[in-house]
Design a protein around this motif. Structure first.
Motif, PDB file in Angstrom:
ATOM      1  N   LYS A 271      61.454  11.977  30.784  1.00  0.00           N
ATOM      2  CA  LYS A 271      61.247  13.436  30.842  1.00  0.00           C
ATOM      3  C   LYS A 271      59.912  13.755  31.506  1.00  0.00           C
ATOM      4  O   LYS A 271      59.818  14.639  32.357  1.00  0.00           O
ATOM      5  CB  LYS A 271      61.312  14.027  29.449  1.00  0.00           C
ATOM      6  N   ASP A 272      58.852  13.047  31.091  1.00  0.00           N
ATOM      7  CA  ASP A 272      57.536  13.262  31.689  1.00  0.00           C
ATOM      8  C   ASP A 272      57.542  12.954  33.177  1.00  0.00           C
ATOM      9  O   ASP A 272      56.917  13.660  33.970  1.00  0.00           O
ATOM     10  CB  ASP A 272      56.475  12.424  30.982  1.00  0.00           C
TER      11      ASP A 272
ATOM     12  N   ALA B 251      60.160  13.162  35.173  1.00  0.00           N
ATOM     13  CA  ALA B 251      60.946  14.183  35.854  1.00  0.00           C
ATOM     14  C   ALA B 251      60.168  15.492  36.000  1.00  0.00           C
ATOM     15  O   ALA B 251      60.300  16.186  37.015  1.00  0.00           O
ATOM     16  CB  ALA B 251      62.241  14.427  35.101  1.00  0.00           C
ATOM     17  N   THR B 252      59.370  15.835  34.998  1.00  0.00           N
ATOM     18  CA  THR B 252      58.623  17.101  35.068  1.00  0.00           C
ATOM     19  C   THR B 252      57.388  17.001  35.941  1.00  0.00           C
ATOM     20  O   THR B 252      56.868  18.009  36.388  1.00  0.00           O
ATOM     21  CB  THR B 252      58.211  17.589  33.666  1.00  0.00           C
ATOM     22  N   SER B 253      56.907  15.793  36.213  1.00  0.00           N
ATOM     23  CA  SER B 253      55.725  15.638  37.049  1.00  0.00           C
ATOM     24  C   SER B 253      56.050  15.751  38.530  1.00  0.00           C
ATOM     25  O   SER B 253      55.159  15.887  39.347  1.00  0.00           O
ATOM     26  CB  SER B 253      55.038  14.304  36.764  1.00  0.00           C
ATOM     27  N   ARG B 254      57.291  15.733  38.880  1.00  0.00           N
ATOM     28  CA  ARG B 254      57.679  15.799  40.299  1.00  0.00           C
ATOM     29  C   ARG B 254      57.808  17.203  40.751  1.00  0.00           C
ATOM     30  O   ARG B 254      58.167  18.128  40.381  1.00  0.00           O
ATOM     31  CB  ARG B 254      58.968  15.048  40.526  1.00  0.00           C
TER      32      ARG B 254
ATOM     33  N   LYS C 110      61.228  10.141  26.423  1.00  0.00           N
ATOM     34  CA  LYS C 110      60.048  10.967  26.678  1.00  0.00           C
ATOM     35  C   LYS C 110      59.392  10.563  27.995  1.00  0.00           C
ATOM     36  O   LYS C 110      58.947  11.420  28.765  1.00  0.00           O
ATOM     37  CB  LYS C 110      59.049  10.840  25.535  1.00  0.00           C
TER      38      LYS C 110
END
Length: 64
Positions: free
Chosen positions: A58-59, A61-64, A55
């Motif tokens: 994932k967090d 990777a999605t914040s970039r 998690k």
């Protein structure tokens, strides 16, 4: 590597103390051994750790 060894890999520090405290009473009330109870608890903690790290990745990777 058998399942008991795999499960015990997740038992370090306070997690091992929890498993030790729970394993005896559970093993007395069920048809499984102390080692199997410890392995199941260790596998649960190991899975939760992997989920936590996944998690976080994932967090990130999605914040970039």
């Amino acid at each position: 590597m058998d399942a008991v060894t795999f499960g015990k890999a997740g038992l370090k520090g306070w997690r091992a103390r929890v498993a030790d405290a729970v394993a005896g009473p559970v093993a007395q009330r069920t048809p499984v051994s102390d080692d199997q109870v410890r392995a199941a608890i260790g596998a649960l903690f190991l899975a939760l750790s992997v989920m936590y790290v996944a998690k976080a990745v994932k967090d990130l990777a999605t914040s970039r």
